[in-house]
Design a protein around this motif. Sequence first.
Motif, PDB file in Angstrom:
ATOM      1  N   VAL A 285     -16.647  82.439 -16.610  1.00 48.28           N
ATOM      2  CA  VAL A 285     -15.814  81.700 -17.460  1.00 48.28           C
ATOM      3  C   VAL A 285     -17.173  82.141 -18.899  1.00 48.28           C
ATOM      4  CG1 VAL A 285     -16.599  79.212 -18.934  1.00 48.28           C
ATOM      5  CG2 VAL A 285     -15.450  79.489 -16.195  1.00 48.28           C
ATOM      6  N   TYR A 286     -18.488  82.651 -19.157  1.00 53.88           N
ATOM      7  CA  TYR A 286     -18.617  83.024 -20.103  1.00 53.88           C
ATOM      8  C   TYR A 286     -18.016  84.497 -20.298  1.00 53.88           C
ATOM      9  CZ  TYR A 286     -21.249  79.479 -21.400  1.00 53.88           C
ATOM     10  OH  TYR A 286     -21.752  77.625 -21.339  1.00 53.88           O
TER      11      TYR A 286
ATOM     12  N   SER B  83     -24.664  83.569 -30.857  1.00 51.06           N
ATOM     13  CA  SER B  83     -24.217  82.939 -31.192  1.00 51.06           C
ATOM     14  C   SER B  83     -24.644  81.904 -29.201  1.00 51.06           C
ATOM     15  CB  SER B  83     -22.881  83.925 -30.123  1.00 51.06           C
ATOM     16  OG  SER B  83     -22.013  83.337 -28.587  1.00 51.06           O
ATOM     17  N   PRO B  84     -24.277  80.969 -29.366  1.00 49.43           N
ATOM     18  CA  PRO B  84     -24.905  79.945 -28.139  1.00 49.43           C
ATOM     19  C   PRO B  84     -24.314  80.607 -26.827  1.00 49.43           C
ATOM     20  CG  PRO B  84     -24.536  78.777 -30.758  1.00 49.43           C
ATOM     21  CD  PRO B  84     -23.313  80.016 -30.517  1.00 49.43           C
ATOM     22  N   ASP B  85     -22.829  80.749 -26.995  1.00 47.89           N
ATOM     23  CA  ASP B  85     -22.173  81.432 -25.850  1.00 47.89           C
ATOM     24  C   ASP B  85     -22.936  82.272 -25.322  1.00 47.89           C
ATOM     25  OD1 ASP B  85     -19.790  78.999 -25.837  1.00 47.89           O
ATOM     26  OD2 ASP B  85     -18.186  80.329 -26.721  1.00 47.89           O
ATOM     27  N   HIS B  86     -23.263  83.414 -25.871  1.00 41.87           N
ATOM     28  CA  HIS B  86     -23.610  84.473 -25.599  1.00 41.87           C
ATOM     29  C   HIS B  86     -25.381  84.403 -25.367  1.00 41.87           C
ATOM     30  CE1 HIS B  86     -20.594  87.845 -28.465  1.00 41.87           C
ATOM     31  NE2 HIS B  86     -19.709  86.616 -27.424  1.00 41.87           N
ATOM     32  N   VAL B  87     -25.499  83.290 -25.596  1.00 44.33           N
ATOM     33  CA  VAL B  87     -27.191  83.344 -24.983  1.00 44.33           C
ATOM     34  C   VAL B  87     -26.993  82.683 -23.613  1.00 44.33           C
ATOM     35  CG1 VAL B  87     -29.452  81.473 -25.581  1.00 44.33           C
ATOM     36  CG2 VAL B  87     -28.005  82.748 -27.550  1.00 44.33           C
ATOM     37  N   ILE B  88     -25.388  81.692 -23.297  1.00 47.15           N
ATOM     38  CA  ILE B  88     -25.762  81.214 -22.305  1.00 47.15           C
ATOM     39  C   ILE B  88     -25.539  82.220 -20.591  1.00 47.15           C
ATOM     40  CG2 ILE B  88     -24.453  78.941 -20.646  1.00 47.15           C
ATOM     41  CD1 ILE B  88     -24.582  77.639 -23.735  1.00 47.15           C
ATOM     42  N   ARG B  89     -24.854  82.731 -21.305  1.00 47.90           N
ATOM     43  CA  ARG B  89     -24.061  84.223 -20.813  1.00 47.90           C
ATOM     44  C   ARG B  89     -25.321  84.667 -19.687  1.00 47.90           C
ATOM     45  NH1 ARG B  89     -20.560  87.145 -18.663  1.00 47.90           N
ATOM     46  NH2 ARG B  89     -20.910  89.040 -18.481  1.00 47.90           N
ATOM     47  N   LYS B  90     -26.474  85.235 -20.876  1.00 48.81           N
ATOM     48  CA  LYS B  90     -27.651  85.941 -21.209  1.00 48.81           C
ATOM     49  C   LYS B  90     -28.070  85.412 -19.540  1.00 48.81           C
ATOM     50  CE  LYS B  90     -31.229  88.246 -23.553  1.00 48.81           C
ATOM     51  NZ  LYS B  90     -31.798  88.544 -25.256  1.00 48.81           N
TER      52      LYS B  90
ATOM     53  N   TYR C  88     -27.630  83.298 -17.617  1.00 50.90           N
ATOM     54  CA  TYR C  88     -27.236  83.216 -15.717  1.00 50.90           C
ATOM     55  C   TYR C  88     -27.235  84.319 -15.593  1.00 50.90           C
ATOM     56  CZ  TYR C  88     -24.677  78.508 -16.576  1.00 50.90           C
ATOM     57  OH  TYR C  88     -24.754  77.138 -15.990  1.00 50.90           O
ATOM     58  N   GLU C  89     -27.202  85.116 -16.542  1.00 50.45           N
ATOM     59  CA  GLU C  89     -27.101  85.939 -15.795  1.00 50.45           C
ATOM     60  C   GLU C  89     -28.471  86.751 -15.563  1.00 50.45           C
ATOM     61  OE1 GLU C  89     -26.156  88.986 -19.599  1.00 50.45           O
ATOM     62  OE2 GLU C  89     -23.819  89.142 -18.693  1.00 50.45           O
ATOM     63  N   SER C  90     -29.664  86.362 -16.274  1.00 45.33           N
ATOM     64  CA  SER C  90     -30.734  86.381 -16.436  1.00 45.33           C
ATOM     65  C   SER C  90     -31.419  85.932 -14.696  1.00 45.33           C
ATOM     66  CB  SER C  90     -32.047  86.611 -17.376  1.00 45.33           C
ATOM     67  OG  SER C  90     -32.082  84.383 -17.613  1.00 45.33           O
ATOM     68  N   ILE C  91     -31.134  85.374 -14.269  1.00 48.65           N
ATOM     69  CA  ILE C  91     -30.537  84.052 -13.253  1.00 48.65           C
ATOM     70  C   ILE C  91     -30.106  84.428 -12.202  1.00 48.65           C
ATOM     71  CG2 ILE C  91     -32.189  82.049 -14.935  1.00 48.65           C
ATOM     72  CD1 ILE C  91     -29.632  79.994 -13.786  1.00 48.65           C
ATOM     73  N   SER C  92     -29.667  85.438 -12.168  1.00 48.27           N
ATOM     74  CA  SER C  92     -28.599  86.000 -11.311  1.00 48.27           C
ATOM     75  C   SER C  92     -29.155  87.232  -9.975  1.00 48.27           C
ATOM     76  CB  SER C  92     -26.837  85.984 -11.767  1.00 48.27           C
ATOM     77  OG  SER C  92     -27.006  87.339 -12.841  1.00 48.27           O
ATOM     78  N   ASP C  93     -29.883  88.013 -11.273  1.00 49.87           N
ATOM     79  CA  ASP C  93     -30.151  89.265 -11.187  1.00 49.87           C
ATOM     80  C   ASP C  93     -31.084  89.029  -9.248  1.00 49.87           C
ATOM     81  OD1 ASP C  93     -29.199  90.528 -12.711  1.00 49.87           O
ATOM     82  OD2 ASP C  93     -31.075  90.148 -14.365  1.00 49.87           O
TER      83      ASP C  93
END
Length: 245
Positions: free
Chosen positions: A15-16, A231-238, A240-245
Amino acid sequence: MKKIIPVLVSCFLLVYSCKKDNITATDQKKDPLTEIDIQKDSLNNKSLGQQINSFKIGKKTSDLVPNGYDIQYDAEGDLNQDKLPDIALVIRKKADTLAGRKMMILLKNPDQTYRLDKISDTVLPDEYNESGYKMHDPEDISIQNGELSINLYDTGPYGNQFSRFKYLNGDLILTYIETYNMGAGSHSALFYTPMKGKLTLETLNTMEEEMPSESKNFQLKRERYLFEKTSPDHVIRKVYESISD
């Protein structure tokens, strides 16, 4: 249940990612600050620094709004805790309401004038997606207890997003993000405090009759996000990426 959060992380990354692509495409269409009509006619040939400085002080909030822009939202409150009422403005182009928006922070001076302290092209998402669908409705901003709140609501795919900013040593810093999304088979919520690196993800499994819930806590790297560049959208994406690694 153990599979719910990993699956949701993948879904939110998708989504993000789509939202990021949409933002990136729109950003290419946006005029940089040097190209917006912030100058009056006599300032056409001045440098960026001269243009900004020329409009840093105004007797009224409208004095600090660039030519060709309308005020979409405003909020008043003591943001920098000096006991004077400050103003937050969301502005957009009169000739193109689909263009990216800007957010301005005007601090009040003791002589009752206002000074432009912060401006951001990124803190608000695009108002409409490429299909002309309004991504968040309603939207509101407020200032209470020295904190700027940006509240975006959507019962559809974009969900709710609440961001909080506070002045710390002269910088306006992102202190909190909360999201809530309703997806097929589950509802999820995110609670994140960047400066502490604390993240909580909550999920509700609506596929089962008892609708069991699960909560997971994460300790991430501490981050300091400036209002002007965030950008809060980019922060949220970051996140989710950090916990999916």
